[in-house]
Design a protein around this motif. Structure first.
Motif, PDB file in Angstrom:
ATOM      1  N   ASN A  74       5.831  -1.738   5.794  1.00  0.00           N
ATOM      2  CA  ASN A  74       5.441  -3.142   5.636  1.00  0.00           C
ATOM      3  C   ASN A  74       6.552  -4.016   5.076  1.00  0.00           C
ATOM      4  O   ASN A  74       6.451  -5.236   5.103  1.00  0.00           O
ATOM      5  CB  ASN A  74       4.243  -3.257   4.698  1.00  0.00           C
ATOM      6  CG  ASN A  74       2.965  -2.889   5.408  1.00  0.00           C
ATOM      7  OD1 ASN A  74       2.874  -3.050   6.618  1.00  0.00           O
ATOM      8  ND2 ASN A  74       2.012  -2.389   4.675  1.00  0.00           N
ATOM      9  N   MET A  75       7.613  -3.375   4.539  1.00  0.00           N
ATOM     10  CA  MET A  75       8.630  -4.184   3.867  1.00  0.00           C
ATOM     11  C   MET A  75       9.315  -5.152   4.821  1.00  0.00           C
ATOM     12  O   MET A  75       9.708  -6.241   4.444  1.00  0.00           O
ATOM     13  CB  MET A  75       9.652  -3.287   3.182  1.00  0.00           C
ATOM     14  CG  MET A  75       9.034  -2.527   2.013  1.00  0.00           C
ATOM     15  SD  MET A  75      10.215  -1.503   1.160  1.00  0.00           S
ATOM     16  CE  MET A  75      11.077  -2.720   0.185  1.00  0.00           C
ATOM     17  N   SER A  76       9.446  -4.735   6.088  1.00  0.00           N
ATOM     18  CA  SER A  76      10.098  -5.617   7.054  1.00  0.00           C
ATOM     19  C   SER A  76       9.137  -6.087   8.147  1.00  0.00           C
ATOM     20  O   SER A  76       9.558  -6.566   9.176  1.00  0.00           O
ATOM     21  CB  SER A  76      11.300  -4.908   7.678  1.00  0.00           C
ATOM     22  OG  SER A  76      10.867  -3.729   8.311  1.00  0.00           O
ATOM     23  N   ALA A  77       7.832  -5.920   7.918  1.00  0.00           N
ATOM     24  CA  ALA A  77       6.861  -6.372   8.915  1.00  0.00           C
ATOM     25  C   ALA A  77       6.967  -7.883   9.085  1.00  0.00           C
ATOM     26  O   ALA A  77       7.180  -8.614   8.115  1.00  0.00           O
ATOM     27  CB  ALA A  77       5.449  -6.000   8.481  1.00  0.00           C
ATOM     28  N   ALA A  78       6.834  -8.340  10.342  1.00  0.00           N
ATOM     29  CA  ALA A  78       6.916  -9.777  10.591  1.00  0.00           C
ATOM     30  C   ALA A  78       5.730 -10.488   9.957  1.00  0.00           C
ATOM     31  O   ALA A  78       5.854 -11.579   9.412  1.00  0.00           O
ATOM     32  CB  ALA A  78       6.959 -10.050  12.085  1.00  0.00           C
ATOM     33  N   GLN A  79       4.592  -9.881  10.029  1.00  0.00           N
ATOM     34  CA  GLN A  79       3.396 -10.483   9.449  1.00  0.00           C
ATOM     35  C   GLN A  79       2.374  -9.378   9.215  1.00  0.00           C
ATOM     36  O   GLN A  79       2.492  -8.289   9.735  1.00  0.00           O
ATOM     37  CB  GLN A  79       2.812 -11.557  10.371  1.00  0.00           C
ATOM     38  CG  GLN A  79       2.384 -11.030  11.743  1.00  0.00           C
ATOM     39  CD  GLN A  79       1.720 -12.099  12.586  1.00  0.00           C
ATOM     40  OE1 GLN A  79       2.201 -13.204  12.691  1.00  0.00           O
ATOM     41  NE2 GLN A  79       0.588 -11.769  13.179  1.00  0.00           N
ATOM     42  N   GLY A  80       1.370  -9.665   8.395  1.00  0.00           N
ATOM     43  CA  GLY A  80       0.277  -8.715   8.201  1.00  0.00           C
ATOM     44  C   GLY A  80       0.564  -7.614   7.201  1.00  0.00           C
ATOM     45  O   GLY A  80      -0.130  -6.599   7.174  1.00  0.00           O
ATOM     46  N   ALA A  81       1.581  -7.793   6.350  1.00  0.00           N
ATOM     47  CA  ALA A  81       1.937  -6.749   5.384  1.00  0.00           C
ATOM     48  C   ALA A  81       0.798  -6.512   4.404  1.00  0.00           C
ATOM     49  O   ALA A  81       0.483  -5.358   4.061  1.00  0.00           O
ATOM     50  CB  ALA A  81       3.212  -7.130   4.638  1.00  0.00           C
ATOM     51  N   GLY A  82       0.161  -7.576   3.944  1.00  0.00           N
ATOM     52  CA  GLY A  82      -0.929  -7.430   2.979  1.00  0.00           C
ATOM     53  C   GLY A  82      -2.116  -6.691   3.576  1.00  0.00           C
ATOM     54  O   GLY A  82      -2.763  -5.873   2.909  1.00  0.00           O
ATOM     55  N   ILE A  83      -2.404  -6.969   4.846  1.00  0.00           N
ATOM     56  CA  ILE A  83      -3.534  -6.313   5.525  1.00  0.00           C
ATOM     57  C   ILE A  83      -3.273  -4.817   5.633  1.00  0.00           C
ATOM     58  O   ILE A  83      -4.120  -3.989   5.290  1.00  0.00           O
ATOM     59  CB  ILE A  83      -3.727  -6.941   6.933  1.00  0.00           C
ATOM     60  CG1 ILE A  83      -4.136  -8.415   6.808  1.00  0.00           C
ATOM     61  CG2 ILE A  83      -4.763  -6.169   7.727  1.00  0.00           C
ATOM     62  CD1 ILE A  83      -4.094  -9.189   8.120  1.00  0.00           C
ATOM     63  N   GLN A  84      -2.067  -4.472   6.085  1.00  0.00           N
ATOM     64  CA  GLN A  84      -1.730  -3.062   6.257  1.00  0.00           C
ATOM     65  C   GLN A  84      -1.669  -2.343   4.908  1.00  0.00           C
ATOM     66  O   GLN A  84      -2.122  -1.210   4.784  1.00  0.00           O
ATOM     67  CB  GLN A  84      -0.396  -2.933   6.999  1.00  0.00           C
ATOM     68  CG  GLN A  84       0.008  -1.506   7.311  1.00  0.00           C
ATOM     69  CD  GLN A  84      -0.999  -0.791   8.208  1.00  0.00           C
ATOM     70  OE1 GLN A  84      -1.420  -1.328   9.232  1.00  0.00           O
ATOM     71  NE2 GLN A  84      -1.415   0.402   7.813  1.00  0.00           N
ATOM     72  N   ALA A  85      -1.118  -3.019   3.898  1.00  0.00           N
ATOM     73  CA  ALA A  85      -1.028  -2.400   2.577  1.00  0.00           C
ATOM     74  C   ALA A  85      -2.428  -2.115   2.036  1.00  0.00           C
ATOM     75  O   ALA A  85      -2.683  -1.066   1.424  1.00  0.00           O
ATOM     76  CB  ALA A  85      -0.260  -3.315   1.616  1.00  0.00           C
ATOM     77  N   ALA A  86      -3.364  -3.021   2.272  1.00  0.00           N
ATOM     78  CA  ALA A  86      -4.741  -2.813   1.825  1.00  0.00           C
ATOM     79  C   ALA A  86      -5.347  -1.614   2.544  1.00  0.00           C
ATOM     80  O   ALA A  86      -6.078  -0.816   1.936  1.00  0.00           O
ATOM     81  CB  ALA A  86      -5.574  -4.073   2.077  1.00  0.00           C
ATOM     82  N   GLN A  87      -5.027  -1.461   3.828  1.00  0.00           N
ATOM     83  CA  GLN A  87      -5.526  -0.286   4.557  1.00  0.00           C
ATOM     84  C   GLN A  87      -4.942   0.988   3.959  1.00  0.00           C
ATOM     85  O   GLN A  87      -5.639   1.995   3.836  1.00  0.00           O
ATOM     86  CB  GLN A  87      -5.163  -0.392   6.045  1.00  0.00           C
ATOM     87  CG  GLN A  87      -6.103  -1.352   6.783  1.00  0.00           C
ATOM     88  CD  GLN A  87      -6.030  -1.203   8.293  1.00  0.00           C
ATOM     89  OE1 GLN A  87      -4.937  -1.217   8.837  1.00  0.00           O
ATOM     90  NE2 GLN A  87      -7.165  -1.118   8.938  1.00  0.00           N
ATOM     91  N   ASN A  88      -3.663   0.910   3.560  1.00  0.00           N
ATOM     92  CA  ASN A  88      -3.025   2.097   2.976  1.00  0.00           C
ATOM     93  C   ASN A  88      -3.682   2.509   1.660  1.00  0.00           C
ATOM     94  O   ASN A  88      -3.935   3.691   1.433  1.00  0.00           O
ATOM     95  CB  ASN A  88      -1.528   1.837   2.753  1.00  0.00           C
ATOM     96  CG  ASN A  88      -0.764   1.730   4.065  1.00  0.00           C
ATOM     97  OD1 ASN A  88      -1.260   2.118   5.123  1.00  0.00           O
ATOM     98  ND2 ASN A  88       0.450   1.205   4.001  1.00  0.00           N
ATOM     99  N   VAL A  89      -3.966   1.542   0.789  1.00  0.00           N
ATOM    100  CA  VAL A  89      -4.568   1.925  -0.495  1.00  0.00           C
ATOM    101  C   VAL A  89      -6.023   2.349  -0.308  1.00  0.00           C
ATOM    102  O   VAL A  89      -6.519   3.229  -1.021  1.00  0.00           O
ATOM    103  CB  VAL A  89      -4.444   0.819  -1.584  1.00  0.00           C
ATOM    104  CG1 VAL A  89      -2.992   0.549  -1.917  1.00  0.00           C
ATOM    105  CG2 VAL A  89      -5.161  -0.453  -1.204  1.00  0.00           C
ATOM    106  N   ALA A  90      -6.702   1.754   0.678  1.00  0.00           N
ATOM    107  CA  ALA A  90      -8.086   2.164   0.956  1.00  0.00           C
ATOM    108  C   ALA A  90      -8.097   3.601   1.472  1.00  0.00           C
ATOM    109  O   ALA A  90      -8.929   4.416   1.057  1.00  0.00           O
ATOM    110  CB  ALA A  90      -8.730   1.224   1.973  1.00  0.00           C
ATOM    111  N   ALA A  91      -7.130   3.907   2.353  1.00  0.00           N
ATOM    112  CA  ALA A  91      -7.071   5.266   2.905  1.00  0.00           C
ATOM    113  C   ALA A  91      -6.749   6.291   1.815  1.00  0.00           C
ATOM    114  O   ALA A  91      -7.123   7.456   1.926  1.00  0.00           O
ATOM    115  CB  ALA A  91      -6.021   5.321   4.017  1.00  0.00           C
TER     116      ALA A  91
END
Lengths: 309, 120
Positions: B44-61
């Motif tokens: 997510n560090m270099s994601a163009a957009q949606g880093a927060g969404i993906q990070a939330a999925q990571n912590v949920a997982a």
């Protein structure tokens, strides 16, 4: 012929070049693709032609009664516009680019696409120049689909001039695609040179012939000229650092109207672009006559060898 | 319970990253076993957009029930709320300091995003 006027740096004079070029050319469609803040209309206004065309993007809507949370949609979406948590789909419509892939890959047929308004396209006519501009709604962050809606107004025959947004990101690429020639406007400053180099990388990647116009040119900094010479990039015109030009601009007047002695500069610019497009040997300007572009249909890169390939 | 801390390092003495979506990783601390695991978030560090969404999925997982970070934007907050993960902000220098703040009950729970999104 479709000419796009672009620049890496903002405020170099894209609109000045595009609008004055359109004025001296006449009988042309001038499209303002800087949909985040269109400003061509400040210099060439005219009577609105019809009602503004509302442009919408198709974004996903999930029928939760059919969705089983399989995440096929969110796995497909490159833009994280859909996310699945605890078997529930969340839609972030503002991230959606409208490709429609999520609806296609959904095995439950639980996604339908609904229009989400993003802006308008307005058409105005004045003295032979038809101005088409896109205007993004406040709060909408994604410009490329609206840029494409503006470009849908490029006439099938005849000439078009596109005023591109500043920078080198997606809205610029969306503007430059499928054009015949790119004019890169810059200024003789370190910022102007730095951002010109970035813009050159973009147009080279797109395989488009291009040349440079130096605005506010004076003799104090020759680094842009040196760079262009070393990179074999033609400098098509130099607009002098003339206070009267700035004064006319601040009144919303076109340079060629307020200061007719500049008409010949823009007429020559147009002539030179036409000439360059006929000459495949001038470096950086080869696509139009490259075999891969024969018949007007770009071939895949490398399909045929030519100066552009 | 499991608490996810945004961090750039690999242990409890590592700095607490003020960013949620673009933190390099999450240190997920289990208060029952007092052990932690690391969850990589570098994609997510270099994601163009949606880093927060993906990070939330990571912590949920990762099974976290709480997140401690410097800030949380609107889309990440909506994701975390949906997953019933509580969000706490802290300006602690290290993960260990943030953990002791959390255990002392010194952190307040966010009820909405505390920063604007980067995409409107």
């Amino acid at each position: 012929m479709i000419i796009a006027v672009a620049s890496g740096k903002g405020g170099t004079g894209k609109t000045t070049v595009a609008a004055n070029l359109a004025r001296v050319r006449g009988d042309v469609t001038l499209l303002d693709c800087d949909v985040e803040e269109p400003n061509v209309h400040l210099f060439i206004s005219g009577e609105p032609q019809g009602e503004p065309e509302v442009v919408s993007l198709l974004v996903p809507e999930v029928d939760e009664s059919r969705c089983d949370g399989c995440a096929a949609c969110s796995n497909f979406c490159a833009f994280k516009a859909l996310a699945v948590l605890d078997k529930r789909v969340l839609v972030f419509a503002e991230m959606c680019h409208g490709c429609g892939g999520c609806a296609r890959v959904c095995p439950q047929d639980a996604i339908r696409e609904v229009p989400k308004r993003m802006g308008v396209v307005e058409t105005m006519g004045a003295d032979g120049v038809t101005v088409v501009q896109g205007r993004l709604d406040v709060g909408v962050a994604m410009a490329p689909p609206l840029v494409r809606a503006v470009k849908a107004h490029i006439p099938k025959t005849g000439d078009a001039i596109l005023d591109a947004p500043p920078g080198t990101s997606c809205p610029v690429v969306a503007t430059l695609r499928e054009t015949d020639f790119v004019v890169l406007v810059t200024e003789p400053t370190p910022f102007g040179l730095n951002d010109l180099k970035l813009a050159v990388e973009v147009v080279r990647e797109l395989g488009l012939p291009f040349g440079v116009v130096v605005n506010r040119a004076d003799s104090s900094d020759d680094r842009v000229a040196t760079y262009c010479r070393e990179a074999s990039i033609p400098i098509l015109a130099e607009i002098p650092d003339d206070r009267r030009v700035a004064e006319a601009y601040s009144r919303g007047e076109l340079m060629v109207d307020a200061l007719p002695e500049y008409r010949s500069l823009f007429e020559q610019l147009y002539t030179d672009i036409v000439r360059l497009l006929q000459n495949p040997l001038i470096a950086g300007v080869a696509r139009a006559s490259c075999p891969c572009f024969m018949g007007g249909t770009p071939m895949p890169r490398g399909a045929l060898q030519g100066p552009h390939c | 319970m499991k608490i996810a801390f945004s961090t750039s390092g690999n242990d409890l003495n590592a700095p607490l990253d003020m960013r949620f979506g673009r933190a390099a990783k999450f240190l997920v601390y289990d208060t029952e076993t007092q052990a932690f695991t690391l969850v990589d978030n570098t994609q997510n560090m270099s994601a163009a957009q949606g880093a927060g969404i993906q990070a939330a999925q990571n912590v949920a997982a990762a099974g976290a029930q709480a997140v401690v970070s410097g800030h949380c934007g609107p889309k990440a907050f909506r994701m975390l709320s949906t997953a019933n993960i509580k969000v706490y902000t802290s300006n602690a220098a290290t993960v260990a300091e943030a953990l002791s703040q959390f255990q002392a009950g010194a952190l307040t729970e966010l009820t909405a995003a505390n920063v604007d999104g980067h995409w409107a």
